[in-house]
Design a protein around this motif. Sequence first.
Motif, PDB file in Angstrom:
ATOM      1  N   MET A 453       0.856  -1.174   0.050  1.00  0.00           N
ATOM      2  CA  MET A 453       0.123   0.159   0.001  1.00  0.00           C
ATOM      3  C   MET A 453       0.866   1.083  -0.066  1.00  0.00           C
ATOM      4  O   MET A 453       0.452   2.471   0.184  1.00  0.00           O
ATOM      5  N   GLU A 454       2.138   0.982  -0.315  1.00  0.00           N
ATOM      6  CA  GLU A 454       3.032   1.991  -0.160  1.00  0.00           C
ATOM      7  C   GLU A 454       2.815   3.252  -1.015  1.00  0.00           C
ATOM      8  O   GLU A 454       3.032   4.699  -0.784  1.00  0.00           O
ATOM      9  N   ASP A 455       2.155   3.062  -2.257  1.00  0.00           N
ATOM     10  CA  ASP A 455       1.830   4.247  -3.277  1.00  0.00           C
ATOM     11  C   ASP A 455       0.557   4.644  -3.067  1.00  0.00           C
ATOM     12  O   ASP A 455      -0.103   5.659  -3.858  1.00  0.00           O
ATOM     13  N   GLU A 459      -5.390   7.236   3.923  1.00  0.00           N
ATOM     14  CA  GLU A 459      -7.031   6.960   4.099  1.00  0.00           C
ATOM     15  C   GLU A 459      -7.328   5.718   3.212  1.00  0.00           C
ATOM     16  O   GLU A 459      -8.548   5.382   3.329  1.00  0.00           O
ATOM     17  N   ALA A 460      -6.620   5.261   2.244  1.00  0.00           N
ATOM     18  CA  ALA A 460      -7.091   4.228   1.559  1.00  0.00           C
ATOM     19  C   ALA A 460      -6.964   2.833   2.159  1.00  0.00           C
ATOM     20  O   ALA A 460      -7.508   1.896   1.859  1.00  0.00           O
ATOM     21  N   GLY A 461      -6.138   2.714   3.215  1.00  0.00           N
ATOM     22  CA  GLY A 461      -6.228   1.448   4.251  1.00  0.00           C
ATOM     23  C   GLY A 461      -4.943   1.427   5.017  1.00  0.00           C
ATOM     24  O   GLY A 461      -4.163   2.375   4.953  1.00  0.00           O
ATOM     25  N   GLY A 462      -4.605   0.371   5.521  1.00  0.00           N
ATOM     26  CA  GLY A 462      -3.522  -0.009   6.423  1.00  0.00           C
ATOM     27  C   GLY A 462      -2.108   0.066   5.600  1.00  0.00           C
ATOM     28  O   GLY A 462      -2.120  -0.476   4.554  1.00  0.00           O
ATOM     29  N   HIS A 463      -1.207   0.663   6.373  1.00  0.00           N
ATOM     30  CA  HIS A 463       0.281   0.600   5.884  1.00  0.00           C
ATOM     31  C   HIS A 463       0.952  -0.025   6.497  1.00  0.00           C
ATOM     32  O   HIS A 463       0.735   0.353   8.048  1.00  0.00           O
ATOM     33  N   VAL A 464       1.992  -0.545   6.183  1.00  0.00           N
ATOM     34  CA  VAL A 464       3.450  -0.885   6.815  1.00  0.00           C
ATOM     35  C   VAL A 464       4.064   0.281   7.425  1.00  0.00           C
ATOM     36  O   VAL A 464       4.014   1.471   6.546  1.00  0.00           O
ATOM     37  N   ARG A 465       4.575   0.421   8.502  1.00  0.00           N
ATOM     38  CA  ARG A 465       5.341   1.497   8.955  1.00  0.00           C
ATOM     39  C   ARG A 465       6.533   1.630   7.879  1.00  0.00           C
ATOM     40  O   ARG A 465       7.335   0.855   7.446  1.00  0.00           O
ATOM     41  N   THR A 466       6.651   3.007   7.501  1.00  0.00           N
ATOM     42  CA  THR A 466       7.797   3.580   6.608  1.00  0.00           C
ATOM     43  C   THR A 466       9.122   2.843   7.075  1.00  0.00           C
ATOM     44  O   THR A 466       9.883   2.345   6.152  1.00  0.00           O
ATOM     45  N   GLU A 467       9.513   2.911   8.075  1.00  0.00           N
ATOM     46  CA  GLU A 467      10.901   2.395   8.431  1.00  0.00           C
ATOM     47  C   GLU A 467      11.098   0.833   8.632  1.00  0.00           C
ATOM     48  O   GLU A 467      12.104   0.323   8.420  1.00  0.00           O
ATOM     49  N   ASP A 468       9.695   0.202   8.753  1.00  0.00           N
ATOM     50  CA  ASP A 468       9.866  -1.283   8.464  1.00  0.00           C
ATOM     51  C   ASP A 468       9.811  -1.905   6.958  1.00  0.00           C
ATOM     52  O   ASP A 468      10.207  -2.923   6.982  1.00  0.00           O
ATOM     53  N   TYR A 469       9.243  -1.133   6.183  1.00  0.00           N
ATOM     54  CA  TYR A 469       8.909  -1.567   4.834  1.00  0.00           C
ATOM     55  C   TYR A 469      10.148  -2.206   4.284  1.00  0.00           C
ATOM     56  O   TYR A 469      10.137  -3.457   3.742  1.00  0.00           O
ATOM     57  N   PRO A 470      11.238  -1.196   4.009  1.00  0.00           N
ATOM     58  CA  PRO A 470      12.427  -1.751   3.264  1.00  0.00           C
ATOM     59  C   PRO A 470      13.024  -3.141   4.128  1.00  0.00           C
ATOM     60  O   PRO A 470      13.427  -3.827   3.433  1.00  0.00           O
ATOM     61  N   GLU A 471      13.141  -3.265   5.295  1.00  0.00           N
ATOM     62  CA  GLU A 471      13.584  -4.384   5.909  1.00  0.00           C
ATOM     63  C   GLU A 471      12.597  -5.511   5.755  1.00  0.00           C
ATOM     64  O   GLU A 471      13.317  -6.767   5.464  1.00  0.00           O
ATOM     65  N   LEU A 472      11.357  -5.412   5.822  1.00  0.00           N
ATOM     66  CA  LEU A 472      10.293  -6.489   5.653  1.00  0.00           C
ATOM     67  C   LEU A 472      10.617  -7.032   4.066  1.00  0.00           C
ATOM     68  O   LEU A 472      10.732  -8.198   3.865  1.00  0.00           O
ATOM     69  N   ILE A 473      10.869  -6.154   3.167  1.00  0.00           N
ATOM     70  CA  ILE A 473      10.948  -6.603   1.581  1.00  0.00           C
ATOM     71  C   ILE A 473      12.354  -7.247   1.397  1.00  0.00           C
ATOM     72  O   ILE A 473      12.394  -8.439   0.810  1.00  0.00           O
ATOM     73  N   ALA A 474      13.182  -7.008   1.886  1.00  0.00           N
ATOM     74  CA  ALA A 474      14.684  -7.184   1.804  1.00  0.00           C
ATOM     75  C   ALA A 474      14.550  -8.747   2.466  1.00  0.00           C
ATOM     76  O   ALA A 474      15.286  -9.625   1.884  1.00  0.00           O
ATOM     77  N   GLY A 475      14.194  -9.085   3.768  1.00  0.00           N
ATOM     78  CA  GLY A 475      14.107 -10.298   4.290  1.00  0.00           C
ATOM     79  C   GLY A 475      13.354 -11.305   3.576  1.00  0.00           C
ATOM     80  O   GLY A 475      13.946 -12.432   3.465  1.00  0.00           O
ATOM     81  N   LEU A 476      12.385 -10.813   2.968  1.00  0.00           N
ATOM     82  CA  LEU A 476      11.551 -11.862   2.033  1.00  0.00           C
ATOM     83  C   LEU A 476      12.296 -12.123   0.837  1.00  0.00           C
ATOM     84  O   LEU A 476      12.202 -13.144   0.300  1.00  0.00           O
TER      85      LEU A 476
END
Length: 580
Positions: A453-455, A459-476
Amino acid sequence: MPAPRSWLSPPTRREATLVIFSLTVFVLSYNLETSLRLVGVSPTKISSSYLGAVLKDPGFEYDGRRPQAWRDDLENIIAGEWVWEDGEIAGVSRGSLGVDIGAGTSQRTIYNVGKKRMASRSAVQRDPGIGLSVGISIDDQHMFLRDDIPETRTVAHIPGYTILDNLYMLNGSIYVVTNSPGSVPPLDSISSSKREPNHPTAPTSWRVLTTAQANETFGGYAGRLRQTTWLSTEPADSQDPYTLFSLFRAHAHLSIGQTSQVSDSGLRILSPSNVAEVPAPVRLWFPRIPVFSSPSMPPEEDVHNAHPPPRQRAYTGIHANIIKAVLPTMTLMYQEEWADYADMHLPYLFERVVIVDRAAANAGRESWMTRWQPMLDTHSGSIGDELRKRQLDLAELNQEGLPSWAAPFVGFDAPEHWWAPTRAALLSYIGLPSEAESGSVTRKKPVVTFVSMEDEPYEAGGHVRTEDYPELIAGLEQLAKQGVISEFHVVKSNGTKESWEERMKVITRTDVLLGAFGHALGDSMFMPAPLSLPAHAATSRDTRPSPLIMEFWPSSAFLRDREFAAKVLGMRYMAWWDER
């Protein structure tokens, strides 16, 4: 100086010459092709020249659109830029009858996918289209009301979800016609309009009439709305992806035999052998939702022949391509159509209507487990759990915490694999083979997908915290490189038709779906869940774990929509609060 002339004076030679010349030019121009032939111009030269292209009306192409050279941006917005191959409808061979709503027989078909059995158009009454020699005739679109006016019949009902035959509408109001008021459910359990009088509703009111009152109110004539209609009485802010999900579930209940017998002990026993054929719905109606949510804006004044800017369609909770994929012949109708019918001041008969009203469902949730029966039936009571196989253990769920759209899952019986035809239709639309065609699944490592949902605005819905997003994607991504998972994908929550198709191609193959809370995870219902597969395909998948949905929630917040949808389809669900 010439004498003054009046309007009644005879024409002069100059005026007569101008009139004759003008008439001659008009006649020759109006019949230009014939005129040129009279003076010796070859018809072949006319047709092959630019003049021939101007003179000859190109008409419409076989798919109903204008020829390519005549199309503009507005045409592409309305009709799209897709390619319609001759002999196909929505990517499915024309005449393909469909697949089962349940398992074991090809008689309970509601979708135009799957079985390569050609449907004959000689079955006049089964064809919902209007024609001169096949389908429904023009005369069948209306009826004369006499003393034997059709009475409203309740097919099935739980609060908020009702299936009725012979329901009437007039001037925007809905009428139940019966001489036995106890044979229909209370109106406030069908629609929330009487329960919430201060809430603006459309339909504006519900009334119960006797046949004598109906003849006096309706007059001697009524129009017919043939086949099955889905009617959602909720406004746009109450809609979500599960409106369609719950309507399919209620519709699937029609494939269960409706007759029953009562034993000596008073136990009601359903007759499993009496399974009726279930046709597809032909219209989905939103009486309280307009077509567009944005106002009409005039075109730019400085641009020649400019079209008005595109308007934003109103939110219905359903992606437009979903309807095209799974029910390509169904018509979407909105508030404007409801007003059109009301303004005709004529009664119309719904042959069959499936009504959803979530406010009524929420208000009557204590009655979800109680199957409504007419007052004339002395053996009414709760649903016999021992007579049917449930798709989830309700003892593990707190019924008070269930979403209001869960009512038909709790109160209505349905075939075990009732969702399988819907998923098969979607796979056919996006060009992927179904499990029935591809055979058993041999992949051992899971496919993992993250819904981003980063783009999107917050108000469109839930978002992963900005600081956690890169780490989550990199881990996966690292897990994919190490071979722990077979594939990793990041898909957007919304977008163009192309991005939607790519997203659905990924989600329909996904084993583990992750994302922030909200309806962006609503497409998880199309994952390869055990109960969304055909029976034989689900058996071949038993050696693999069920798909998993992981939903990230902020602390102390939780809703059970995704959990309930996952469990009724046989999937696993995991909610995350921070690190828990």
